[in-house]
Design a protein around this motif. Structure first.
Motif, PDB file in Angstrom:
ATOM      1  N   GLY A 165      40.387  20.725  42.517  1.00 44.65           N
ATOM      2  CA  GLY A 165      39.983  22.078  42.876  1.00 44.65           C
ATOM      3  C   GLY A 165      38.508  22.350  42.700  1.00 44.65           C
ATOM      4  N   PHE A 166      37.708  21.304  42.460  1.00 39.69           N
ATOM      5  CA  PHE A 166      36.285  21.487  42.196  1.00 39.69           C
ATOM      6  C   PHE A 166      35.569  22.246  43.306  1.00 39.69           C
ATOM      7  CE2 PHE A 166      32.156  19.578  43.364  1.00 39.69           C
ATOM      8  CZ  PHE A 166      31.371  20.142  42.364  1.00 39.69           C
ATOM      9  N   ALA A 167      35.850  21.885  44.548  1.00 39.36           N
ATOM     10  CA  ALA A 167      35.128  22.471  45.681  1.00 39.36           C
ATOM     11  C   ALA A 167      35.356  23.971  45.808  1.00 39.36           C
ATOM     12  CB  ALA A 167      35.534  21.769  46.975  1.00 39.36           C
ATOM     13  N   THR A 168      36.453  24.467  45.270  1.00 37.50           N
ATOM     14  CA  THR A 168      36.770  25.891  45.402  1.00 37.50           C
ATOM     15  C   THR A 168      36.391  26.699  44.161  1.00 37.50           C
ATOM     16  OG1 THR A 168      39.016  25.604  44.518  1.00 37.50           O
ATOM     17  CG2 THR A 168      38.713  25.303  46.886  1.00 37.50           C
ATOM     18  N   GLN A 169      35.843  26.055  43.128  1.00 35.57           N
ATOM     19  CA  GLN A 169      35.582  26.766  41.875  1.00 35.57           C
ATOM     20  C   GLN A 169      34.260  27.516  41.938  1.00 35.57           C
ATOM     21  OE1 GLN A 169      35.914  24.428  38.316  1.00 35.57           O
ATOM     22  NE2 GLN A 169      35.422  26.139  36.980  1.00 35.57           N
ATOM     23  N   SER A 170      34.321  28.690  42.501  1.00 32.99           N
ATOM     24  CA  SER A 170      33.175  29.592  42.542  1.00 32.99           C
ATOM     25  C   SER A 170      33.636  30.976  42.100  1.00 32.99           C
ATOM     26  CB  SER A 170      32.574  29.652  43.951  1.00 32.99           C
ATOM     27  OG  SER A 170      33.526  30.151  44.871  1.00 32.99           O
ATOM     28  N   PHE A 171      32.695  31.822  41.742  1.00 28.88           N
ATOM     29  CA  PHE A 171      33.037  33.169  41.307  1.00 28.88           C
ATOM     30  C   PHE A 171      32.012  34.168  41.834  1.00 28.88           C
ATOM     31  CE2 PHE A 171      30.342  31.283  38.078  1.00 28.88           C
ATOM     32  CZ  PHE A 171      29.431  32.283  37.784  1.00 28.88           C
ATOM     33  N   LYS A 172      32.439  35.391  41.911  1.00 25.70           N
ATOM     34  CA  LYS A 172      31.586  36.465  42.398  1.00 25.70           C
ATOM     35  C   LYS A 172      30.826  37.093  41.231  1.00 25.70           C
ATOM     36  CE  LYS A 172      31.908  41.027  44.646  1.00 25.70           C
ATOM     37  NZ  LYS A 172      32.862  42.016  45.232  1.00 25.70           N
ATOM     38  N   THR A 173      29.519  37.242  41.402  1.00 25.68           N
ATOM     39  CA  THR A 173      28.687  37.957  40.432  1.00 25.68           C
ATOM     40  C   THR A 173      28.249  39.270  41.065  1.00 25.68           C
ATOM     41  OG1 THR A 173      27.883  35.889  39.481  1.00 25.68           O
ATOM     42  CG2 THR A 173      26.622  37.869  39.003  1.00 25.68           C
ATOM     43  N   SER A 174      28.723  40.360  40.513  1.00 25.32           N
ATOM     44  CA  SER A 174      28.447  41.673  41.081  1.00 25.32           C
ATOM     45  C   SER A 174      27.446  42.407  40.188  1.00 25.32           C
ATOM     46  CB  SER A 174      29.742  42.486  41.207  1.00 25.32           C
ATOM     47  OG  SER A 174      29.505  43.746  41.797  1.00 25.32           O
ATOM     48  N   VAL A 175      26.248  42.612  40.702  1.00 31.62           N
ATOM     49  CA  VAL A 175      25.211  43.335  39.965  1.00 31.62           C
ATOM     50  C   VAL A 175      25.222  44.782  40.442  1.00 31.62           C
ATOM     51  CG1 VAL A 175      22.768  43.463  39.387  1.00 31.62           C
ATOM     52  CG2 VAL A 175      23.830  41.239  39.827  1.00 31.62           C
ATOM     53  N   MET A 176      25.375  45.698  39.498  1.00 32.06           N
ATOM     54  CA  MET A 176      25.468  47.123  39.833  1.00 32.06           C
ATOM     55  C   MET A 176      24.568  47.951  38.930  1.00 32.06           C
ATOM     56  SD  MET A 176      29.377  47.521  38.351  1.00 32.06           S
ATOM     57  CE  MET A 176      29.917  46.012  39.174  1.00 32.06           C
ATOM     58  N   SER A 177      24.357  49.186  39.300  1.00 33.15           N
ATOM     59  CA  SER A 177      23.525  50.074  38.491  1.00 33.15           C
ATOM     60  C   SER A 177      24.180  50.310  37.134  1.00 33.15           C
ATOM     61  CB  SER A 177      23.307  51.393  39.215  1.00 33.15           C
ATOM     62  OG  SER A 177      24.540  52.097  39.346  1.00 33.15           O
ATOM     63  N   GLN A 178      23.395  50.826  36.197  1.00 35.21           N
ATOM     64  CA  GLN A 178      23.918  51.090  34.857  1.00 35.21           C
ATOM     65  C   GLN A 178      25.113  52.050  34.917  1.00 35.21           C
ATOM     66  OE1 GLN A 178      22.719  49.783  31.985  1.00 35.21           O
ATOM     67  NE2 GLN A 178      20.778  48.885  32.624  1.00 35.21           N
ATOM     68  N   GLU A 179      24.994  53.089  35.741  1.00 35.75           N
ATOM     69  CA  GLU A 179      26.075  54.061  35.857  1.00 35.75           C
ATOM     70  C   GLU A 179      27.311  53.445  36.499  1.00 35.75           C
ATOM     71  OE1 GLU A 179      23.019  54.431  37.020  1.00 35.75           O
ATOM     72  OE2 GLU A 179      22.164  55.800  35.526  1.00 35.75           O
ATOM     73  N   ALA A 180      27.078  52.639  37.538  1.00 34.06           N
ATOM     74  CA  ALA A 180      28.212  51.996  38.213  1.00 34.06           C
ATOM     75  C   ALA A 180      28.896  51.001  37.280  1.00 34.06           C
ATOM     76  CB  ALA A 180      27.735  51.311  39.490  1.00 34.06           C
ATOM     77  N   PHE A 181      28.130  50.324  36.444  1.00 30.08           N
ATOM     78  CA  PHE A 181      28.727  49.368  35.510  1.00 30.08           C
ATOM     79  C   PHE A 181      29.587  50.095  34.482  1.00 30.08           C
ATOM     80  CE2 PHE A 181      28.605  46.968  31.495  1.00 30.08           C
ATOM     81  CZ  PHE A 181      29.178  45.774  31.918  1.00 30.08           C
ATOM     82  N   ALA A 182      29.095  51.229  33.979  1.00 27.73           N
ATOM     83  CA  ALA A 182      29.881  52.009  33.018  1.00 27.73           C
ATOM     84  C   ALA A 182      31.187  52.471  33.659  1.00 27.73           C
ATOM     85  CB  ALA A 182      29.065  53.196  32.516  1.00 27.73           C
ATOM     86  N   ALA A 183      31.124  52.899  34.937  1.00 28.02           N
ATOM     87  CA  ALA A 183      32.334  53.323  35.634  1.00 28.02           C
ATOM     88  C   ALA A 183      33.270  52.137  35.855  1.00 28.02           C
ATOM     89  CB  ALA A 183      31.956  53.974  36.970  1.00 28.02           C
ATOM     90  N   TRP A 184      32.709  50.972  36.140  1.00 28.04           N
ATOM     91  CA  TRP A 184      33.529  49.776  36.336  1.00 28.04           C
ATOM     92  C   TRP A 184      34.268  49.412  35.051  1.00 28.04           C
ATOM     93  CZ3 TRP A 184      33.261  45.034  33.859  1.00 28.04           C
ATOM     94  CH2 TRP A 184      34.065  44.017  34.401  1.00 28.04           C
ATOM     95  N   VAL A 185      33.599  49.535  33.922  1.00 25.35           N
ATOM     96  CA  VAL A 185      34.247  49.231  32.640  1.00 25.35           C
ATOM     97  C   VAL A 185      35.433  50.160  32.419  1.00 25.35           C
ATOM     98  CG1 VAL A 185      33.960  49.298  30.129  1.00 25.35           C
ATOM     99  CG2 VAL A 185      32.188  48.267  31.573  1.00 25.35           C
ATOM    100  N   GLN A 186      35.257  51.447  32.696  1.00 29.32           N
ATOM    101  CA  GLN A 186      36.357  52.398  32.512  1.00 29.32           C
ATOM    102  C   GLN A 186      37.513  52.090  33.455  1.00 29.32           C
ATOM    103  OE1 GLN A 186      36.495  54.534  29.993  1.00 29.32           O
ATOM    104  NE2 GLN A 186      34.521  53.672  29.375  1.00 29.32           N
ATOM    105  N   THR A 187      37.185  51.730  34.690  1.00 30.43           N
ATOM    106  CA  THR A 187      38.231  51.380  35.645  1.00 30.43           C
ATOM    107  C   THR A 187      38.981  50.125  35.202  1.00 30.43           C
ATOM    108  OG1 THR A 187      36.950  52.331  37.462  1.00 30.43           O
ATOM    109  CG2 THR A 187      38.697  50.786  38.052  1.00 30.43           C
ATOM    110  N   THR A 188      38.255  49.148  34.681  1.00 29.12           N
ATOM    111  CA  THR A 188      38.882  47.910  34.230  1.00 29.12           C
ATOM    112  C   THR A 188      39.755  48.158  33.006  1.00 29.12           C
ATOM    113  OG1 THR A 188      36.965  46.680  35.063  1.00 29.12           O
ATOM    114  CG2 THR A 188      38.444  45.519  33.555  1.00 29.12           C
ATOM    115  N   LYS A 189      39.293  49.029  32.101  1.00 28.79           N
ATOM    116  CA  LYS A 189      40.093  49.354  30.918  1.00 28.79           C
ATOM    117  C   LYS A 189      41.432  49.985  31.291  1.00 28.79           C
ATOM    118  CE  LYS A 189      36.641  49.913  27.246  1.00 28.79           C
ATOM    119  NZ  LYS A 189      36.051  50.860  26.276  1.00 28.79           N
ATOM    120  N   ALA A 190      41.463  50.633  32.432  1.00 28.55           N
ATOM    121  CA  ALA A 190      42.697  51.295  32.867  1.00 28.55           C
ATOM    122  C   ALA A 190      43.713  50.322  33.455  1.00 28.55           C
ATOM    123  CB  ALA A 190      42.364  52.371  33.895  1.00 28.55           C
TER     124      ALA A 190
END
Length: 306
Positions: free
Chosen positions: A210-235
């Motif tokens: 599975g080596f060829a498929t082992q990639s991941f998404k890195t999502s860079v967002m604003s400070q406010e968007a990151f805080a909202a993402w954390v709350q959404t993930t906690k839910a």
């Protein structure tokens, strides 16, 4: 930024057809942070220095062929043996070039040491390399993700890495160079993203089918968007416990990122300890006993050197 100007010059000088897909693939040629920007600046310095060797060679070769061809104007000297000027040129230029390249590399290595923090109060993310996926733990936020690295814009980030299986090589080309993740050891990579957007990260160390498929998404967002993402993930109702980690240990390919609302405390340290349980009060894989840990027979150091 100076390095961004270098990117523009390279893009203008080289036709797009000559380097297809580089920008789309997520390359250091499109830096999204100061580390990758420093890398492309260093790349420009090396390329310029190497032109000192390449350009004269391509200029001198046709001149020599023309001058010393049969019937050319070059003087025939069958008894010629030595010339101080030529000796100084032949040996002096390579020595000076090697010194310049070594100095540039030395300065770049010190300036962009992956263990050097990029600012105060960095975000801590613990990374566990698995077959064939990456697990990201956010101990301060209490959430975890699989094949998704969410980062806030313009905030230093400290990535602590280990492997739950074989050695792997972690890289996000637009942010920083590669660093190894090794079983029973911990390495560190400090990054900072200075613009929002989605980047590609992957494993560059072969580790199976599975080596060829082992990639991941890195999502860079604003400070406010990151805080909202954390709350959404906690839910999220999904939680990562010891049994869930054991499932992740099985080789598999993840088609979509997975979010965990919480995870077992100290999971990262337990993953490391599972490969050398005697060095961490007998902690084994995600709460497993030392005798039942599948990796207890391996003899690894606790910390990896820089």
């Amino acid at each position: 930024m100076k390095s961004r100007g270098i990117v523009g010059l390279v893009a203008a000088a080289v036709p797009a057809a000559a380097w297809p897909g580089i920008a789309c693939a997520g390359s250091f040629l499109e830096p999204a942070g100061p580390i990758a920007a420093g890398q492309i600046s260093h790349f420009g310095v090396i390329s310029t220095l190497m032109l000192i060797v390449i350009v004269p060679m391509f200029v001198a070769l046709p001149i020599v062929l023309l001058r010393y061809r049969r019937g050319g104007k070059g003087t025939y000297r069958p008894d010629w043996e030595f010339n101080w000027g030529l000796e100084a040129l032949i040996w002096g230029v390579p020595v000076a070039l090697a010194f310049a390249l070594g100095t540039a590399l030395w300065k770049h290595t010190l300036q962009h040491d992956p263990y050097r923090p990029l600012g105060p109060e960095p975000l801590l993310v613990e990374v566990v390399a698995l077959d064939w996926k990456f697990l990201f733990l956010y101990p301060e936020q209490g959430v975890a993700t699989l094949d998704l690295l969410a980062l806030p814009e313009n905030r230093p980030v400290t990535l602590k890495l280990t492997s739950g299986t074989v050695m792997q090589s972690f890289i996000i080309p637009s942010l920083a160079g590669q660093i190894y993740a090794m079983a029973g050891m911990q390495t560190q990579l400090n990054v900072l993203a200075d613009k929002t957007g989605d980047l590609i990260g992957r494993n560059t160390q072969y580790n199976g089918l599975g080596f060829a498929t082992q990639s991941f998404k890195t999502s860079v967002m604003s400070q406010e968007a990151f805080a909202a993402w954390v709350q959404t993930t906690k839910a999220q109702t999904a939680a990562l416990d010891a049994a869930g980690y054991q499932t992740l240990l099985k080789p598999s390919v993840v088609s979509e990122p997975v979010l965990y609302g919480n995870f077992a405390p100290g999971l990262f340290d337990k993953v490391i300890a599972s490969f050398s349980p005697g060095m961490a009060q007998g902690h084994a894989h995600a709460g497993m006993s030392a005798s039942t840990s599948p990796h207890h027979e391996h003899d690894h150091m606790q910390e990896a050197g820089r």
